[in-house]
Design an enzyme around this catalytic site. Sequence first.
Site, short mmCIF file in Angstrom:
data_model
loop_
_atom_site.label_atom_id
_atom_site.label_comp_id
_atom_site.label_asym_id
_atom_site.label_seq_id
_atom_site.Cartn_x
_atom_site.Cartn_y
_atom_site.Cartn_z
N LEU A 108 0.12 0.38 -7.48
CA LEU A 108 -0.48 -0.65 -8.32
C LEU A 108 -1.61 -1.31 -7.53
O LEU A 108 -1.37 -2.04 -6.57
CB LEU A 108 0.58 -1.68 -8.72
CG LEU A 108 1.77 -1.11 -9.49
CD1 LEU A 108 2.87 -2.15 -9.64
CD2 LEU A 108 1.34 -0.58 -10.85
N ASN A 109 -2.82 -1.04 -7.95
CA ASN A 109 -4.00 -1.45 -7.18
C ASN A 109 -4.83 -2.48 -7.92
O ASN A 109 -6.03 -2.59 -7.72
CB ASN A 109 -4.85 -0.21 -6.88
CG ASN A 109 -6.00 -0.50 -5.95
OD1 ASN A 109 -5.84 -1.20 -4.96
ND2 ASN A 109 -7.17 0.03 -6.26
N GLY A 110 -4.18 -3.26 -8.78
CA GLY A 110 -4.93 -4.22 -9.59
C GLY A 110 -5.23 -5.52 -8.91
O GLY A 110 -6.04 -6.31 -9.39
N GLY A 111 -4.57 -5.79 -7.78
CA GLY A 111 -4.69 -7.11 -7.17
C GLY A 111 -6.04 -7.36 -6.54
O GLY A 111 -6.57 -6.52 -5.81
N LYS A 122 -8.08 -6.36 -3.02
CA LYS A 122 -7.40 -6.65 -1.76
C LYS A 122 -7.18 -5.37 -0.94
O LYS A 122 -7.15 -5.41 0.29
CB LYS A 122 -6.05 -7.30 -2.06
CG LYS A 122 -5.27 -7.70 -0.82
CD LYS A 122 -3.81 -7.97 -1.11
CE LYS A 122 -3.64 -9.16 -2.02
NZ LYS A 122 -2.21 -9.50 -2.21
N HIS A 210 1.10 -5.64 -14.57
CA HIS A 210 1.46 -4.25 -14.30
C HIS A 210 2.48 -3.67 -15.27
O HIS A 210 2.80 -2.48 -15.21
CB HIS A 210 1.90 -4.05 -12.85
CG HIS A 210 2.81 -5.11 -12.30
ND1 HIS A 210 4.01 -5.45 -12.89
CD2 HIS A 210 2.70 -5.89 -11.20
CE1 HIS A 210 4.61 -6.40 -12.18
NE2 HIS A 210 3.84 -6.69 -11.16
N ILE A 239 0.41 -1.94 -3.84
CA ILE A 239 -0.32 -1.36 -2.72
C ILE A 239 -0.32 -2.29 -1.51
O ILE A 239 -0.49 -1.85 -0.38
CB ILE A 239 -1.76 -0.98 -3.12
CG1 ILE A 239 -2.34 0.01 -2.11
CG2 ILE A 239 -2.64 -2.22 -3.27
CD1 ILE A 239 -3.59 0.71 -2.57
N ASP A 240 -0.10 -3.60 -1.72
CA ASP A 240 -0.10 -4.52 -0.59
C ASP A 240 1.29 -4.64 0.05
O ASP A 240 1.48 -5.43 0.98
CB ASP A 240 -0.64 -5.89 -0.99
CG ASP A 240 0.22 -6.60 -2.03
OD1 ASP A 240 1.28 -6.06 -2.41
OD2 ASP A 240 -0.17 -7.71 -2.46
N LYS A 383 0.31 -11.04 1.14
CA LYS A 383 -0.25 -11.89 0.09
C LYS A 383 -1.22 -12.93 0.65
O LYS A 383 -2.08 -13.42 -0.07
CB LYS A 383 0.87 -12.62 -0.66
CG LYS A 383 1.94 -11.71 -1.24
CD LYS A 383 1.40 -10.86 -2.36
CE LYS A 383 2.49 -10.03 -3.02
NZ LYS A 383 1.95 -9.08 -4.01
#
Length: 495
Positions: A108-111, A122, A210, A239-240, A383
């Site tokens: 999940l790379n939306g952040g 990020k 997500h 992803i983080d 975060k």
Amino acid sequence: MCLSKGVAKGGMAQFQEMMRQQLESSMHTELEKLLGTSTGAEKEVSRKDFEGFTNLFHRFLQVKGPSVEWVKIQRPPEDSIQPYDKIAARGLPDSVAACLNKLVVVKLNGGLGTSMGCKGPKSLISVRNENTFLDLTVQQIEVHTDLRADIGRIFFVRCDCLEGSLFSRSKIDTFGSKMYPRINKESLLPVSTHLSMNGQSAEGWYPPGHGDIYASFYNSGLLDQLIEQGKEYIFVSNIDNLGATVDLHILHHLVSQPNGKRCEFIMEVTDKTRADVKGGTLIQYDGKLRLLEIAQVPKDHVDEFKSVSKFKIFNTNNLWISLAAIKRLQEQKAMDLEIIVNPKTLDGGQNVIQLETAVGAAIKCFDNALGINVPRSRFLPVKTTSDLLLVMSNLYSLDAGSLTMSPKREFPTTPHVKLGSSFTKVQEYLIRFESIPDMLELDHLTVSGDVTFGKNVSLKGTVIIIANHGDRIDIPAGSMLENKIVSGNLRIMDH
């Protein structure tokens, strides 16, 4: 007068239904106006997206209070949350590659890195040795391709930042999240007047969380392609979260079960600490395993929800999900995810809401769902810059994209680090450290105010450094601070 008669005749329920219908009609009109501001491909994509938004908005208007009744919440049955050690005790099959061939990894790379002062994704922040989150993720996958396993492709949701990353051997496909209109909190109508999501109007749009992964994955056509290729499960994670690597024991547990009792959804959970009291937890509700988020908890039960003794585990958002089950639920339109109402304030001061869903909330829709209580090492999120300091330090060693706690540290838990507002933005944070301090023996670090660290500083025990307004503290190169409180004004001048 007519309104009063309507309420009196039909009752409040009928009046509320009439208001809902009016709001839905007004929303439909406004969405058509937005579509009218554009042409071509953008218009067609948005029209399809708006179908999902319209359904979400309809469900939002139907909500009548909290989505859970507190008295119906039960503890999950013992066998519904398995300890990781029990799963791992089964060992691994002779052919690990055969298991890996059935897996696809989804990141999940939306952040966006807004909480750390970044304007872009990020995942492009350098974490270790100039490697970004993207680079480390690929390295983690390539470990398994060395085993001659076709682990499937890596899909990055909202992937707009792949160029320049180390994708040397990994074949990567992407599928994007939708964009939905932000809603005025008062009128419950879109704030944007133009369909274009570029430039100034971008503030009127948002990705719907997500939980959108299921519909986007299905609509992209990739889901069917992967099933045709013999893939059976996806491993989804943020992803983080640098601890979210492919775990062979969990994968083996999934693929080795008999067909009639196949587990369709595994959520990795881990023991809650006082730092995790807001994290979602697993409960038994209406005979199903269900994710309970703090946003769903009635106000008078929030303290109870935060209790470490009652709700002992929380969701890491590391999820293992059956591809065939996703296809079935999408075709049956049975993916009923709770709506998260996320309030925001735009730059101009306008109050808006975003209607979102969470990927883990779908656990209640799948058959034979299971929680696995994994070691804390599988939850290593970044975060804030306080988190970044931990993963950049000598507390961890880096091997093939994976971070592991240094064997030189006596305690398996990470120190509690709290960096003040002067360190919030990544650029400012990097300037304040000539090198990352030695933190192997650190228990607690609090830093506030205008503070800088020289090279080769060592921090041990509990260290508190506070520079009051107008003061500055420079920690000299080579300093060793152990159980120290430093305050006032301290500047080392070069001679």
